[in-house]
Design an enzyme around this catalytic site. Structure first.
Site, PDB file in Angstrom:
ATOM      1  N   ASP A   1     -10.028   1.399   8.052  1.00 54.10           N
ATOM      2  CA  ASP A   1      -9.110   0.448   8.688  1.00 54.10           C
ATOM      3  C   ASP A   1      -7.471   1.117   8.187  1.00 54.10           C
ATOM      4  O   ASP A   1      -7.548   1.975   7.447  1.00 54.10           O
ATOM      5  CB  ASP A   1      -9.464  -1.221   7.226  1.00 54.10           C
ATOM      6  CG  ASP A   1      -9.406  -0.876   6.015  1.00 54.10           C
ATOM      7  OD1 ASP A   1      -9.587   0.436   5.557  1.00 54.10           O
ATOM      8  OD2 ASP A   1      -8.757  -1.622   5.117  1.00 54.10           O
TER       9      ASP A   1
ATOM     10  N   SER B   1      -6.869 -10.699 -15.881  1.00 50.73           N
ATOM     11  CA  SER B   1      -5.901 -10.404 -15.770  1.00 50.73           C
ATOM     12  C   SER B   1      -4.985 -10.256 -17.253  1.00 50.73           C
ATOM     13  O   SER B   1      -5.665 -10.266 -17.892  1.00 50.73           O
ATOM     14  CB  SER B   1      -5.108 -11.900 -16.242  1.00 50.73           C
ATOM     15  OG  SER B   1      -4.935 -12.122 -17.062  1.00 50.73           O
TER      16      SER B   1
ATOM     17  N   CYS C   1       0.993  -1.496   0.043  1.00 49.42           N
ATOM     18  CA  CYS C   1      -0.155  -0.132   0.104  1.00 49.42           C
ATOM     19  C   CYS C   1       0.573   1.331   0.285  1.00 49.42           C
ATOM     20  O   CYS C   1       0.600   2.215  -0.411  1.00 49.42           O
ATOM     21  CB  CYS C   1      -0.995   0.131   1.164  1.00 49.42           C
ATOM     22  SG  CYS C   1      -2.524  -1.342   0.930  1.00 49.42           S
TER      23      CYS C   1
ATOM     24  N   ASP D   1     -11.121  -3.815   3.708  1.00 48.71           N
ATOM     25  CA  ASP D   1     -12.542  -2.994   2.857  1.00 48.71           C
ATOM     26  C   ASP D   1     -14.538  -3.113   3.652  1.00 48.71           C
ATOM     27  O   ASP D   1     -14.390  -2.560   4.302  1.00 48.71           O
ATOM     28  CB  ASP D   1     -12.345  -2.808   1.644  1.00 48.71           C
ATOM     29  CG  ASP D   1     -11.243  -1.764   1.646  1.00 48.71           C
ATOM     30  OD1 ASP D   1     -10.153  -1.131   2.692  1.00 48.71           O
ATOM     31  OD2 ASP D   1     -10.605  -1.864  -0.104  1.00 48.71           O
TER      32      ASP D   1
END
Length: 341
Positions: free
Chosen positions: A235, A152, A20, A102
């Site tokens: 979060d 993908s 992150c 989330d």
């Protein structure tokens, strides 16, 4: 502490950032999101309960009630990032836990996920991608969440995550705009993931406590928060504790006071800061919140750790959660959204 189990291929060396910490800086992100500020016309019977306005953890829309069916809401989110550890299976587990978080941060439970995978197929063996997907499936299975395929692309840099759909009781959501003065602040995972991951990327050292923390689901913390009557939570991920708490306090029109002595940290986190393993994302977080923060006498290393870009961090709950330390409280709004003591 040991070296990575896949020493022959170090995935973190194929990424410009880690986890992150590779997010777009929060200040820049808020500038560009203005284009989405005008909501679409509401569809009859399906009001948007949580959207972009407060920068919450996921979007929530209410489902129309039919007959005796209990009211339900759909929670929708997506999260993916570059490798945060070298082990592909662990990276998959971490990325999945982070995406599922989330939904838990909104008080919901995940029911369906689809994989998001970018892979440099001419550079990295595709068998490693299989291990990434296997790790994601393992954590989703632990959460009771189906994985139904995904998407993908061939990409110069590996990335992995999930788009997740969850369900929630619309009358029992956890939001970031419902904090009120007098509410304590509880943190369910220790800080320091960012600096330890940055050290891992630089040296190959493996931090088992960090991996265990990042792969732990926030499911039980979410359930405990709801059971305690909490309505406000978020979060702690790429914007660090200070960044996410600033957004919560701003949305709730309160000031958050942090007891810096009460904040828990992972073993080795302070040493990693001392030795200089601080990501650019963490420094940008600190720069962003500085105008809104009264740092008091807090030392420089502690400021860095409070802004540390976490990956799959814990929940910050406005309320007491069993087993989670209280690290501060919300007070009436003042000249700063954050005050450190």
């Amino acid at each position: 502490m040991t070296t990575t189990r896949h020493a022959s291929v170090r995935l973190t060396q194929f990424a410009h950032g880690g986890g992150c910490a590779c997010k777009i800086p929060p200040g820049e992100l808020e500038d560009v999101l203005g284009v989405l500020s005008a909501p679409l016309p509401a569809t009859a019977g399906t009001p948007l309960l949580v959207g972009l306005a407060t920068g919450d953890d996921a979007a929530v829309i209410a489902l129309p009630t039919q007959g005796d069916t209990p009211a339900q809401a759909v929670v929708s989110t997506a999260d993916f990032f570059t490798p945060v550890v070298d082990d592909p299976y662990d990276w998959g587990r971490i990325a999945a836990a982070n995406a599922l978080s989330d939904v838990y941060a909104m008080g919901g439970w995940p029911v369906l996920a689809v994989n998001l995978l970018a892979w440099p197929r001419d550079v990295l063996p595709f068998e490693l991608a299989r291990e990434v997907l296997r790790g994601g499936l393992q954590v989703a299975t632990e959460a009771g969440c189906h994985v139904g395929g995904g998407h993908s692309v061939d990409d110069p840099e590996p990335k992995y995550g999930m788009a997740v759909t969850g369900l929630a009781d619309p009358a029992r959501l956890l939001r970031n705009d419902t904090g009120r003065p007098g509410m304590p602040l509880s943190l369910t995972k220790p800080l320091g993931l960012g600096v330890l991951n940055n050290r891992h990327k630089a040296t190959g050292e493996r931090f088992e406590q960090a991996v265990a923390t990042m792969t732990a689901l926030n499911r039980d913390a979410s359930a405990a928060a709801l059971a305690a009557g909490a309505t406000c939570a978020t979060d702690i991920t790429g914007f660090g504790l200070l960044g996410h708490l600033h957004k919560l306090a701003r949305a709730s029109r309160v000031t958050a006071v942090i007891d810096t002595a009460g904040v828990p940290y992972l073993d080795g986190a302070r040493e990693a800061v001392r030795d200089g393993y601080v990501s650019g994302g963490t420094r940008r977080n600190l720069e962003w919140v500085a105008p809104f923060t009264d740092f008091g006498t807090t030392d420089a290393d502690t400021r860095v750790l409070l802004a540390d870009a976490q990956t799959s961090g814990g929940l910050l709950v406005a309320g007491e959660v069993p087993g989670a330390p209280v690290i501060g409280e919300l007070v009436p709004g003042g000249p700063h959204t954050l005050v450190l003591r």
